[in-house]
Design a protein around this motif. Structure first.
Motif, PDB file in Angstrom:
ATOM      1  N   TYR A  30      52.043  37.909  14.886  1.00 23.39           N
ATOM      2  CA  TYR A  30      52.925  36.945  15.984  1.00 23.39           C
ATOM      3  C   TYR A  30      51.193  37.895  16.995  1.00 23.39           C
ATOM      4  CZ  TYR A  30      56.597  34.504  14.306  1.00 23.39           C
ATOM      5  OH  TYR A  30      57.331  33.705  13.455  1.00 23.39           O
ATOM      6  N   LEU A  82      51.100  41.583  15.049  1.00 20.78           N
ATOM      7  CA  LEU A  82      53.017  41.992  15.038  1.00 20.78           C
ATOM      8  C   LEU A  82      52.942  40.875  13.646  1.00 20.78           C
ATOM      9  CD1 LEU A  82      55.987  42.192  16.518  1.00 20.78           C
ATOM     10  CD2 LEU A  82      56.064  41.017  14.777  1.00 20.78           C
ATOM     11  N   ALA A 127      55.280  39.338  10.518  1.00 22.18           N
ATOM     12  CA  ALA A 127      56.022  39.813  10.687  1.00 22.18           C
ATOM     13  C   ALA A 127      55.940  39.449   8.632  1.00 22.18           C
ATOM     14  CB  ALA A 127      56.455  38.224  11.976  1.00 22.18           C
ATOM     15  N   SER A 164      68.117  41.563  10.089  1.00 22.00           N
ATOM     16  CA  SER A 164      67.365  41.128  11.023  1.00 22.00           C
ATOM     17  C   SER A 164      66.343  41.318  11.891  1.00 22.00           C
ATOM     18  CB  SER A 164      68.785  40.960  12.067  1.00 22.00           C
ATOM     19  OG  SER A 164      69.805  41.589  11.735  1.00 22.00           O
ATOM     20  N   CYS A 207      63.482  40.389  10.046  1.00 24.01           N
ATOM     21  CA  CYS A 207      62.520  42.047   8.677  1.00 24.01           C
ATOM     22  C   CYS A 207      61.148  40.553   8.311  1.00 24.01           C
ATOM     23  CB  CYS A 207      63.051  41.970   7.276  1.00 24.01           C
ATOM     24  SG  CYS A 207      64.222  40.409   6.605  1.00 24.01           S
ATOM     25  N   LYS A 255      62.633  36.447   7.615  1.00 25.05           N
ATOM     26  CA  LYS A 255      62.797  35.238   6.905  1.00 25.05           C
ATOM     27  C   LYS A 255      62.783  34.260   7.662  1.00 25.05           C
ATOM     28  CE  LYS A 255      66.870  37.188   7.157  1.00 25.05           C
ATOM     29  NZ  LYS A 255      66.995  38.485   7.846  1.00 25.05           N
ATOM     30  N   SER A 262      60.361  33.385  10.350  1.00 25.16           N
ATOM     31  CA  SER A 262      58.685  33.166   9.842  1.00 25.16           C
ATOM     32  C   SER A 262      58.822  32.873   9.186  1.00 25.16           C
ATOM     33  CB  SER A 262      57.651  34.594  10.282  1.00 25.16           C
ATOM     34  OG  SER A 262      59.036  35.697  11.596  1.00 25.16           O
ATOM     35  N   HIS A 306      72.676  35.849   6.194  1.00 28.18           N
ATOM     36  CA  HIS A 306      73.804  37.215   6.079  1.00 28.18           C
ATOM     37  C   HIS A 306      74.437  36.586   5.607  1.00 28.18           C
ATOM     38  CE1 HIS A 306      70.804  38.328   8.838  1.00 28.18           C
ATOM     39  NE2 HIS A 306      70.860  37.838   9.711  1.00 28.18           N
TER      40      HIS A 306
HETATM   41  N1  LIG Z   1      57.339  33.695  17.939  1.00 27.77           N
HETATM   42  C1  LIG Z   1      57.259  34.944  17.768  1.00 27.77           C
HETATM   43  N2  LIG Z   1      56.459  35.780  19.296  1.00 27.77           N
HETATM   44  C2  LIG Z   1      56.332  37.179  18.547  1.00 27.77           C
HETATM   45  N3  LIG Z   1      56.938  37.281  18.211  1.00 27.77           N
HETATM   46  C3  LIG Z   1      58.010  37.076  17.422  1.00 27.77           C
HETATM   47  C4  LIG Z   1      58.132  35.504  17.277  1.00 27.77           C
HETATM   48  N4  LIG Z   1      58.972  34.918  16.184  1.00 27.77           N
HETATM   49  C5  LIG Z   1      59.827  35.913  15.821  1.00 27.77           C
HETATM   50  N5  LIG Z   1      59.009  37.448  16.009  1.00 27.77           N
HETATM   51  C6  LIG Z   1      59.370  38.739  16.105  1.00 27.77           C
HETATM   52  O1  LIG Z   1      58.609  38.918  14.470  1.00 27.77           O
HETATM   53  C7  LIG Z   1      59.896  39.492  13.660  1.00 27.77           C
HETATM   54  C8  LIG Z   1      60.735  38.996  12.340  1.00 27.77           C
HETATM   55  O2  LIG Z   1      60.923  37.473  12.969  1.00 27.77           O
HETATM   56  P1  LIG Z   1      61.982  36.692  11.985  1.00 27.77           P
HETATM   57  O3  LIG Z   1      62.914  36.127  13.263  1.00 27.77           O
HETATM   58  O4  LIG Z   1      61.072  35.827  11.166  1.00 27.77           O
HETATM   59  O5  LIG Z   1      62.990  37.615  11.327  1.00 27.77           O
HETATM   60  P2  LIG Z   1      64.557  36.987  10.147  1.00 27.77           P
HETATM   61  O6  LIG Z   1      63.834  38.254   9.547  1.00 27.77           O
HETATM   62  O7  LIG Z   1      64.537  35.668  10.680  1.00 27.77           O
HETATM   63  O8  LIG Z   1      65.296  37.520  11.878  1.00 27.77           O
HETATM   64  P3  LIG Z   1      66.981  36.684  11.796  1.00 27.77           P
HETATM   65  O9  LIG Z   1      68.031  37.823  10.178  1.00 27.77           O
HETATM   66  O10 LIG Z   1      67.422  38.047  12.931  1.00 27.77           O
HETATM   67  O11 LIG Z   1      67.474  35.997  11.896  1.00 27.77           O
HETATM   68  C9  LIG Z   1      60.604  40.153  14.305  1.00 27.77           C
HETATM   69  O12 LIG Z   1      59.738  41.693  15.151  1.00 27.77           O
HETATM   70  C10 LIG Z   1      60.606  39.028  15.767  1.00 27.77           C
HETATM   71  O13 LIG Z   1      60.559  39.809  16.580  1.00 27.77           O
END
Ligand SMILES: Nc1ncnc2c1ncn2[C@@H]1O[C@H](COP(=O)(O)OP(=O)(O)OP(=O)(O)O)[C@@H](O)[C@H]1O
Ligand SMILES: Nc1ncnc2c1ncn2[C@@H]1O[C@H](COP(=O)(O)OP(=O)(O)OP(=O)(O)O)[C@@H](O)[C@H]1O
Ligand code: SF4
Ligand SMILES: [Mg+2]
Ligand SMILES: [Mg+2]
Lengths: 326, 322
Positions: free
Chosen positions: A14, A21, A23, A43, A45, A47, A49, A205
């Motif tokens: 992203y 970033l 992800a 949270s 990490c 998943k 994405s 989770h």
């Molecule tokens: N559209 C976006 N634009 C910018 N950053 C993003 C976007 N979507 C996710 N991120 C960032 O990418 C990283 C991974 O996010 P993601 O939602 O994939 O995590 P996750 O493992 O699903 O977390 P959770 O368990 O909280 O759902 C995080 O730092 C999040 O802030």
């Protein structure tokens, strides 16, 4: 090879305030028909994405996804190409993924109408699906705001199932449900897997449900898979220090008022991942060298993969108690 | 006198097929420094119970009964008098921390404006208070965190910041609606420890809504289980989790993956929860209850006492403790 999904070297990036970033930072995974792969981790990490990239909603920065051998291309406005129609996702956020201005029934029926069903039959099947996820047929004519959090989550599940998926990425499908409704929804997924050979990537989770229904578990930390193996391996003999921390943080419902173990240290910012092993600043077993060299995922003798310098053979070098006693 | 004393709370909502009761005749109380957990079927009225304490019910929704807080009846307060109580003495956090945070406003501004809205203090003291709050909720490097935007934090950090805002005016009661549902277990453990510490150090009373029986077990003193808008069972945490006496509570506990049979299938409670506005007669649980008698179809259960603080709403009382 008999693979429903094959994910190779996948990265998702992203751009935020002109900064990159990462992800998801280079993930390899496979999913077989009839298999449930649990995907767990901190949270943020990556998943969701990863899940979105797998179904073609997020564009990978690197790597590729194949579904039944077909390359999954990022979706455009024309929607899902026919060969990808059976690859579906249950979205984590039931608030954002349901259209507030359309009746629930019409939204579930969409998937069936696209597949060629006449409208009245589609609505009939939608009612059955709603019943399967534990909502009455009267939900058909209601709007999203009239439902509680858990009810919306079940609507999102019914909608994904309407497309008769053969592979589904279920992103926290049960997080907002009471235990009996959780059991009902996970039983529904399990029967689709057992009866029709559907493959499921189950992001959650709720580690005890993951343990119960998954064949394999992948553990992610900051964009990377740090451990992957059979449920038994991960659960009974977790190898990676992060996996161990996760398992010891599960609160037990035994009525004994024990606080689960906390993992000290700051959750790192994925825009600036720590050098070397990404877990090293928080790792209770950190070794000299962990702060500079990146541990690759290695296959141990028992077949699991672990990305940690401590693991060089099948033996789990450090006993669990070292972490438990913190 | 308990800090919070709810009696016969009934919440009526407008639905497409007329008005319906989402909470029915609910009574419970909470002392200072006590943590009560509310669990129950999805759609059973837990959030509506919390929102009626905050007087934030959906449009056309209203509450009847009485909600006494420090002796004052909240439902009888004028809006203006209530505004002084909400956010000041009673604060709430939600499953999605972004409900309490504005995405585009600096943390410092959000915190200090909230503080100064409720307390007449200088910008300088508000700034110091903000630093102290972030420190209380264990945000590392509070000074630079104040300069950041909410979106620069992870989900767990945002929930901590939401708690910091909720604590800004030293509330006596914190309502937490699924505060850790979106978080992984290690981050959850940190939040649970924080809530427990706040209760010990500040004598904060907490009402936590969660479906996670593990969270209830580690954090709460007492638990109330709801079904179809009403209480079915309440008791001390260990009594209720070790010796559930209501058939519905028993069903919830049996559905846990840890108590289930081998294989991938979990135990469920047969049948479907009732829809709003179509609550079955008698005991609302009777169509799904394995122990139901004919009388359950017509007789509305009243509470029977099992032991100190442990009661069930089931005259049949079929589960004798082991
Ligand atoms: N559209 C976006 N634009 C910018 N950053 C993003 C976007 N979507 C996710 N991120 C960032 O990418 C990283 C991974 O996010 P993601 O939602 O994939 O995590 P996750 O493992 O699903 O977390 P959770 O368990 O909280 O759902 C995080 O730092 C999040 O802030
Ligand atoms: N704005 C609304 N209009 C009409 N009915 C509503 C509205 N919001 C919620 N409801 C209904 O009120 C009932 C109680 O909802 P509430 O949100 O309190 O449930 P809950 O116990 O918090 O459930 P969950 O565990 O799923 O969050 C549900 O049947 C829901 O469908
Ligand atoms: S009152 Fe009757 S129906 Fe209700 S829980 Fe008890 S036995 Fe079951
Ligand atoms: Mg996610
Ligand atoms: Mg709710």
């Amino acid at each position: 090879m008999n693979e429903l999904l094959k994910i190779s070297n996948l990265s998702v990036e992203y751009h935020r305030n002109g900064r990159k970033l990462r992800a998801v930072a280079g993930v390899d995974l496979t999913l077989a028909p009839g298999e449930i792969l649990g995907l767990v981790g901190e949270s943020g990490c990556g998943k969701s994405s990863l899940g979105k990239a797998i179904v073609g909603i997020e564009k990978p920065a690197e790597g590729e996804i194949r579904f039944n051998g077909n390359l999954v291309k990022p979706l455009d406005r024309r929607g899902r190409p026919t060969e990808l129609r059976n690859l579906q996702m249950i979205f984590q956020d039931p608030y954002g993924s349901i259209n507030p201005r359309r009746k629930i029934g019409d939204q579930i029926a969409d998937g069936l109408i696209v597949a060629g069903k006449p409208k009245n039959e589609a609505l009939k099947i939608s009612a059955e699906l709603l019943e399967k996820v534990g909502l009455g047929a009267s939900a058909l004519d209601r709007y999203a705001h009239q439902f509680s959090g858990g009810q919306r989550q079940r609507i999102a599940i019914a909608r994904a199932l309407a497309a008769s998926p053969t592979a589904i990425v279920a992103d926290e499908p049960i997080s907002a449900l009471d235990t009996s409704s959780q059991a009902q929804v996970s039983n529904l997924l399990v029967s689709l897997v057992q009866e029709f050979g559907m493959g499921v990537i189950f992001i959650s989770h709720d580690l005890s449900v993951v343990r119960k229904i998954s064949d394999r578990i992948a553990v992610m930390y900051l964009g990377k898979i740090v451990e992957i193996g059979t449920t038994e391996q991960i659960w009974n003999q977790p190898s990676h220090p992060y996996t161990r921390a996760l398992i010891s943080a599960i609160p037990k419902a035994d009525g004994n008022s024990n606080m689960p173990l906390d993992l000290p240290g700051d959750v790192p910012n994925p825009a600036f991942p720590p050098a070397g092993c990404r877990f090293h600043p928080r790792c209770p077993l950190v070794q000299v060298g962990c702060e500079s060299s990146v541990p690759e995922i290695r296959t141990l003798k028992d077949g699991r993969g672990v990305a940690c310098v401590l693991q060089t053979s099948n033996e789990i070098v450090v006993p669990l108690e070292t972490i438990k006693g913190r | 006198m308990p800090l919070l004393d709810v009696e016969n709370l009934t919440v009526t909502l407008a639905t497409s097929s007329g008005s319906a009761q989402a909470v029915r005749n609910l009574s419970f109380s909470l002392d200072e420094g006590e943590i009560i957990g509310i669990a129950g079927e999805s759609g059973s009225g837990k959030t509506m119970t919390a929102l009626s304490l905050m007087r934030l019910l959906p449009h056309k929704g209203f509450a009847t009964g009485s909600i006494k807080f420090s002796g004052k009846d909240l439902l009888a307060q004028t809006n203006r008098a209530y505004r002084d109580i909400r956010g000041n003495q009673i604060a709430m956090i939600f499953q999605d921390p972004m409900t309490s945070l504005h995405p585009m406003i600096k943390i410092e501004t959000q915190l200090t404006e909230h503080i100064r809205h409720h307390k007449k203090i200088s910008q300088e003291s508000a700034h110091l208070k903000a630093l102290e709050l972030l420190d209380t909720v264990k945000i590392p490097d509070p000074a630079s965190a104040l300069e950041a935007m909410p979106k620069q934090f992870s989900g767990g950090m945002r929930q901590r910041i939401a708690i910091a805002i909720a604590l800004a005016c030293d509330p006596k009661l914190l309502i937490a609606d699924e505060p850790t549902t979106a978080l992984d277990v290690t981050v959850q453990a940190g939040i649970l420890r924080l809530l427990d510490q706040l209760r010990r150090e500040k004598n904060l009373a907490v009402m936590v809504i969660t479906h996670d029986l593990g969270v209830l077990s580690s954090l709460t003193d007492r638990i109330m289980i709801m079904y179809a808008g009403s209480e079915v069972e309440s008791g001390l945490t260990s009594d209720l989790l070790k010796n559930p006496r209501h058939p519905y509570t028993k069903g919830l506990i049996s559905a846990l993956p840890t108590s289930s049979i081998s294989g991938k299938k979990l135990l469920t409670i047969e049948g479907m929860p009732p829809e709003l506005g179509q609550i079955p007669s008698g005991c609302a649980f009777h169509p799904r209850c394995a122990y139901a008698k004919t009388s359950c179809e017509s007789q509305i259960p009243t509470s029977i006492s099992i032991s100190t603080k442990h009661r069930i709403f089931c005259p049949v009382n079929p589960l004798v403790s082991s």
